[in-house]
Design a protein around this motif. Structure first.
Motif, PDB file in Angstrom:
ATOM      1  N   THR A 102       0.535  -1.229  -0.188  1.00 23.62           N
ATOM      2  CA  THR A 102      -0.337   0.015   0.011  1.00 23.62           C
ATOM      3  C   THR A 102       0.729   0.922   0.034  1.00 23.62           C
ATOM      4  O   THR A 102       0.261   2.860  -0.309  1.00 23.62           O
ATOM      5  CB  THR A 102      -1.006  -0.090   1.288  1.00 23.62           C
ATOM      6  N   PHE A 103       1.880   1.170   0.925  1.00 26.72           N
ATOM      7  CA  PHE A 103       3.132   2.348   0.607  1.00 26.72           C
ATOM      8  C   PHE A 103       3.753   2.498  -0.546  1.00 26.72           C
ATOM      9  O   PHE A 103       2.873   3.643  -1.504  1.00 26.72           O
ATOM     10  CB  PHE A 103       4.072   2.369   1.303  1.00 26.72           C
ATOM     11  N   MET A 104       3.596   1.868  -1.910  1.00 30.81           N
ATOM     12  CA  MET A 104       4.568   1.914  -2.791  1.00 30.81           C
ATOM     13  C   MET A 104       2.298   2.139  -4.300  1.00 30.81           C
ATOM     14  O   MET A 104       2.555   3.287  -5.103  1.00 30.81           O
ATOM     15  CB  MET A 104       5.113   0.846  -3.852  1.00 30.81           C
ATOM     16  N   GLU A 105       1.387   1.688  -3.882  1.00 29.18           N
ATOM     17  CA  GLU A 105       0.708   2.089  -4.404  1.00 29.18           C
ATOM     18  C   GLU A 105      -0.209   3.726  -3.433  1.00 29.18           C
ATOM     19  O   GLU A 105      -0.782   4.902  -4.500  1.00 29.18           O
ATOM     20  CB  GLU A 105      -0.467   1.399  -3.275  1.00 29.18           C
ATOM     21  N   ASP A 106       0.142   4.319  -2.272  1.00 30.48           N
ATOM     22  CA  ASP A 106      -0.175   5.325  -2.864  1.00 30.48           C
ATOM     23  C   ASP A 106       0.934   6.495  -3.575  1.00 30.48           C
ATOM     24  O   ASP A 106       0.786   7.393  -3.495  1.00 30.48           O
ATOM     25  CB  ASP A 106       0.115   5.907  -0.785  1.00 30.48           C
ATOM     26  N   LEU A 107       1.814   6.064  -3.739  1.00 27.24           N
ATOM     27  CA  LEU A 107       3.309   7.095  -4.417  1.00 27.24           C
ATOM     28  C   LEU A 107       2.652   7.075  -5.532  1.00 27.24           C
ATOM     29  O   LEU A 107       3.193   8.155  -6.182  1.00 27.24           O
ATOM     30  CB  LEU A 107       4.659   6.838  -3.870  1.00 27.24           C
ATOM     31  N   LEU A 149       2.194  11.761   2.043  1.00 24.46           N
ATOM     32  CA  LEU A 149       3.365  11.149   2.835  1.00 24.46           C
ATOM     33  C   LEU A 149       4.287  11.778   3.122  1.00 24.46           C
ATOM     34  O   LEU A 149       5.185  12.551   3.960  1.00 24.46           O
ATOM     35  CB  LEU A 149       3.311  10.406   1.961  1.00 24.46           C
ATOM     36  N   SER A 150       5.222  12.705   2.157  1.00 27.21           N
ATOM     37  CA  SER A 150       5.672  13.897   2.047  1.00 27.21           C
ATOM     38  C   SER A 150       5.718  15.122   3.315  1.00 27.21           C
ATOM     39  O   SER A 150       6.082  15.279   4.595  1.00 27.21           O
ATOM     40  CB  SER A 150       6.191  14.340   1.192  1.00 27.21           C
ATOM     41  N   ALA A 151       4.150  15.636   2.863  1.00 23.99           N
ATOM     42  CA  ALA A 151       4.315  15.692   4.366  1.00 23.99           C
ATOM     43  C   ALA A 151       4.220  14.803   5.538  1.00 23.99           C
ATOM     44  O   ALA A 151       4.535  15.791   6.987  1.00 23.99           O
ATOM     45  CB  ALA A 151       2.165  16.135   4.104  1.00 23.99           C
ATOM     46  N   ALA A 152       3.387  14.009   6.016  1.00 25.48           N
ATOM     47  CA  ALA A 152       4.124  13.564   7.144  1.00 25.48           C
ATOM     48  C   ALA A 152       5.585  12.890   7.394  1.00 25.48           C
ATOM     49  O   ALA A 152       5.361  13.694   9.234  1.00 25.48           O
ATOM     50  CB  ALA A 152       3.397  11.756   7.033  1.00 25.48           C
ATOM     51  N   GLY A 190      14.785   8.297   2.719  1.00 24.55           N
ATOM     52  CA  GLY A 190      13.679   7.038   1.836  1.00 24.55           C
ATOM     53  C   GLY A 190      12.296   7.200   1.256  1.00 24.55           C
ATOM     54  O   GLY A 190      12.665   6.588   0.260  1.00 24.55           O
ATOM     55  N   LEU A 191      12.046   8.147   1.806  1.00 24.54           N
ATOM     56  CA  LEU A 191      10.444   8.721   0.915  1.00 24.54           C
ATOM     57  C   LEU A 191      10.805   9.013  -0.353  1.00 24.54           C
ATOM     58  O   LEU A 191      10.303   9.081  -1.368  1.00 24.54           O
ATOM     59  CB  LEU A 191       9.938   9.837   2.411  1.00 24.54           C
ATOM     60  N   VAL A 192      11.937  10.306  -0.735  1.00 25.34           N
ATOM     61  CA  VAL A 192      12.171  10.880  -1.395  1.00 25.34           C
ATOM     62  C   VAL A 192      13.157  10.166  -2.765  1.00 25.34           C
ATOM     63  O   VAL A 192      12.538   9.597  -3.259  1.00 25.34           O
ATOM     64  CB  VAL A 192      13.083  11.479  -1.173  1.00 25.34           C
ATOM     65  N   VAL A 193      13.674   9.158  -2.493  1.00 26.59           N
ATOM     66  CA  VAL A 193      14.585   7.451  -3.342  1.00 26.59           C
ATOM     67  C   VAL A 193      13.249   6.926  -3.568  1.00 26.59           C
ATOM     68  O   VAL A 193      13.010   6.737  -4.840  1.00 26.59           O
ATOM     69  CB  VAL A 193      15.324   7.024  -2.096  1.00 26.59           C
TER      70      VAL A 193
END
Length: 329
Positions: free
Chosen positions: A82-87, A96-99, A131-134
């Motif tokens: 679900t993490f990559m699906e949200d991205l 997620l960036s805001a998180a 990690g999120l930016v990657v």
């Protein structure tokens, strides 16, 4: 003999379980509430208002953030995909960036009370954001070609590290704040330039126009970080840039909101609060700038909680998840 009517299709009830479809779009208004609280904290020093206002906002926002963060983490813990699906979708990338940036802002909130915990939290938030930016970069590169255009959301992802400068100043490391300031100027400039070029060649779709408000946030943050690190001349230059961007947004206000209220209005919250905080911090209650900063802070106090309430109101029942295409565990 009468024929029997066919049975209706079975109702598809939502799966039980905490946080199965928590939408990342919740984190942008939370970021705005953090910015509002920090603005009132700055106002306590600049104008002599009671610090209780800022403390109350920051305390309530911290609780709201921790609850929402736990609700979101429940989703990828059940189904990591679900993490990559949200991205894959723009609201997910923005949320997620805001998180992760909210995690940095939480460290700024804690800095006056628990410097050790705030330092550790800042380092953790910085690592999470790297990690999120990657992950966001990979999602963009693997996605459709039409999705590889520069958007204002890029500021949250690629320039958001500047919030670490606020934490560095609060923790007594102005040299780190200066390094973050100068290193973030290049990506911010590239995003501003690419976005300006796009505005000259094509009109953004009406539902996405509120995201243009994000352009105000980096200039405001640069002002605060520079002022906190003792760089007065650059701070005034960045404040002038922030004021020019705000004027452009105010002049275009009707055009920006022509599609009506949507969860993307969360993009208005942090930039407005950050602009008010920047002027209050830089002016220290002196001169015309302090008056403008005070007016902006009052305006943010009226707008930010209202937008946050409207967005969070859509969370129960799954309306916000449906509107923002949030993944489901």
């Amino acid at each position: 003999m009468t024929s029997r009517r066919p049975l209706p299709p079975p109702l598809e009830l939502p799966k039980p379980g905490f946080g199965r479809r928590t939408p990342p779009a919740l984190f942008q208004p939370i970021m705005g509430l953090f910015g509002l609280g920090l603005g009132w904290r700055a106002a306590a020093g600049a104008f002599g208002v009671t610090p209780a206002i800022g403390d109350l906002i920051l305390g309530a926002t911290s609780i709201l953030f921790l609850y929402t963060f736990a609700a979101y983490l429940a989703k990828p813990l059940r189904r990591p995909a679900t993490f990559m699906e949200d991205l894959r979708v723009l609201p997910g990338r923005a949320g997620l960036s805001a998180a992760s940036l909210c995690l940095m802002l939480f460290a700024v909130v804690l800095a006056p009370y628990a410097s050790g915990l705030a330092t550790g939290l800042t380092l953790l938030a910085f690592a999470v954001h790297v990690g999120l930016v990657v992950a966001i970069t990979l999602a963009i590169l693997r996605g459709p070609e039409e999705g590889r255009v520069v958007t204002p959301v890029f500021h949250l992802s690629y320039v958001g590290f500047i919030i670490g400068g606020l934490a560095a100043n609060a923790l007594g490391y102005p040299e780190i704040a200066r390094w973050l300031l100068w290193s973030m100027l290049l990506p911010a400039g590239l995003i501003w330039g690419a976005s300006a070029r796009q505005l000259l060649t094509r009109v953004p779709p009406a539902p996405l126009r509120p995201l243009l408000a994000i352009h105000l946030a980096p200039a405001s943050l640069f002002t605060m970080v520079a002022a906190g690190a003792g760089l007065q001349a650059p701070a005034y230059a960045f404040s002038a840039l922030a004021a020019a961007i705000l004027i452009a947004l105010v002049v275009s206000a009707r055009w920006l909101v022509t599609a009506g209220f949507s969860p993307l209005w969360g993009a208005f919250t942090f930039p407005l609060a950050a602009f008010a905080s920047a002027l209050v911090t830089l002016s220290q209650g002196q001169g015309a700038m302090s008056g403008i900063g005070g007016i902006a802070l009052v305006a943010a106090t009226l707008v930010v909680p209202w937008v946050a309430y409207r967005v969070f109101k859509l969370w129960p029942g799954g309306k916000l998840a449906a509107k923002t295409n949030a993944a489901e565990a």
